[in-house]
Design a protein around this motif. Structure first.
Motif, PDB file in Angstrom:
ATOM      1  N   THR A  89      38.926  39.410  31.190  1.00  5.06           N
ATOM      2  CA  THR A  89      40.346  39.062  31.245  1.00  5.06           C
ATOM      3  C   THR A  89      41.089  40.024  32.164  1.00  5.06           C
ATOM      4  N   ALA A  90      41.758  39.463  33.154  1.00  3.36           N
ATOM      5  CA  ALA A  90      42.465  40.285  34.141  1.00  3.36           C
ATOM      6  C   ALA A  90      43.190  39.368  35.111  1.00  3.36           C
ATOM      7  N   VAL A  91      44.009  39.981  35.928  1.00  2.00           N
ATOM      8  CA  VAL A  91      44.544  39.290  37.098  1.00  2.00           C
ATOM      9  C   VAL A  91      43.560  39.541  38.234  1.00  2.00           C
ATOM     10  N   TYR A  92      43.131  38.469  38.851  1.00  6.39           N
ATOM     11  CA  TYR A  92      42.145  38.562  39.918  1.00  6.39           C
ATOM     12  C   TYR A  92      42.830  38.422  41.272  1.00  6.39           C
ATOM     13  N   TYR A  93      42.483  39.319  42.162  1.00  2.00           N
ATOM     14  CA  TYR A  93      43.062  39.342  43.498  1.00  2.00           C
ATOM     15  C   TYR A  93      41.968  39.196  44.544  1.00  2.00           C
ATOM     16  N   CYS A  94      42.309  38.542  45.617  1.00  2.00           N
ATOM     17  CA  CYS A  94      41.416  38.537  46.762  1.00  2.00           C
ATOM     18  C   CYS A  94      42.055  39.366  47.871  1.00  2.00           C
ATOM     19  N   ALA A  95      41.226  39.875  48.737  1.00  2.00           N
ATOM     20  CA  ALA A  95      41.722  40.746  49.787  1.00  2.00           C
ATOM     21  C   ALA A  95      40.807  40.677  50.996  1.00  2.00           C
ATOM     22  N   VAL A  96      41.375  41.088  52.108  1.00  2.00           N
ATOM     23  CA  VAL A  96      40.648  41.097  53.368  1.00  2.00           C
ATOM     24  C   VAL A  96      40.706  42.494  53.969  1.00  2.00           C
ATOM     25  N   THR A 110      45.661  35.788  40.450  1.00  2.00           N
ATOM     26  CA  THR A 110      45.612  34.659  39.526  1.00  2.00           C
ATOM     27  C   THR A 110      45.055  35.163  38.197  1.00  2.00           C
ATOM     28  N   GLN A 111      45.701  34.750  37.122  1.00  2.00           N
ATOM     29  CA  GLN A 111      45.363  35.270  35.799  1.00  2.00           C
ATOM     30  C   GLN A 111      44.154  34.541  35.223  1.00  2.00           C
ATOM     31  N   VAL A 112      43.214  35.334  34.749  1.00  3.86           N
ATOM     32  CA  VAL A 112      42.068  34.796  34.023  1.00  3.86           C
ATOM     33  C   VAL A 112      42.084  35.406  32.625  1.00  3.86           C
ATOM     34  N   THR A 113      42.109  34.553  31.627  1.00  4.66           N
ATOM     35  CA  THR A 113      42.109  35.013  30.246  1.00  4.66           C
ATOM     36  C   THR A 113      40.920  34.391  29.522  1.00  4.66           C
ATOM     37  N   VAL A 114      40.108  35.252  28.937  1.00  2.30           N
ATOM     38  CA  VAL A 114      38.919  34.793  28.226  1.00  2.30           C
ATOM     39  C   VAL A 114      39.091  35.116  26.746  1.00  2.30           C
TER      40      VAL A 114
END
Length: 116
Positions: A89-96, A110-114
């Motif tokens: 569970t976390a906020v997931y970020y993408c980056a370059v 984007t929030q992922v909650t498990v």
């Protein structure tokens, strides 16, 4: 270049989820792209990265469960997450890493909650 991450949601432990990271501008396939996550009250943590021509690299905490892929034609990176755990569970970020000196372009998360 701008990045937009999406695909998060609420799932149960053991479920799967796929995140997408879409780039608005062209990103050369040789550029390193990565996924990070930040749980509440914790620092942002590396999840994995990918660069065309090389095998993806993963944090030990997700190795064997998460898979990063990339569709250069669509300027999109994916994070397939299987066997999800509550600790994912976390906020997931993408980056370059656009210039090789560090991750300098970030998506909005984007929030992922498990749930257990």
């Amino acid at each position: 270049v701008q990045l937009q991450a999406y695909g998060g949601g609420l799932v149960q432990a053991g479920d799967s989820l796929r995140l997408s990271c879409e780039a608005s501008g062209r990103i050369f396939s040789s550029v390193l792209m990565g996924w990070f996550r930040q749980a509440a009250g914790k620092e942002r943590a590396f999840v994995g990265s990918i660069r065309s021509g090389r095998s993806p690299f993963y944090a030990d905490s997700v190795k064997g469960r998460f898979t990063i892929s990339r569709d250069n034609a669509k300027n999109t990176m994916y994070l397939q997450m299987n066997s999800l755990k509550p600790e994912d569970t976390a906020v997931y970020y993408c980056a370059v890493n656009s210039d090789g000196t560090g991750y300098d372009v970030w998506g909005q998360g984007t929030q992922v909650t498990v749930s257990s």
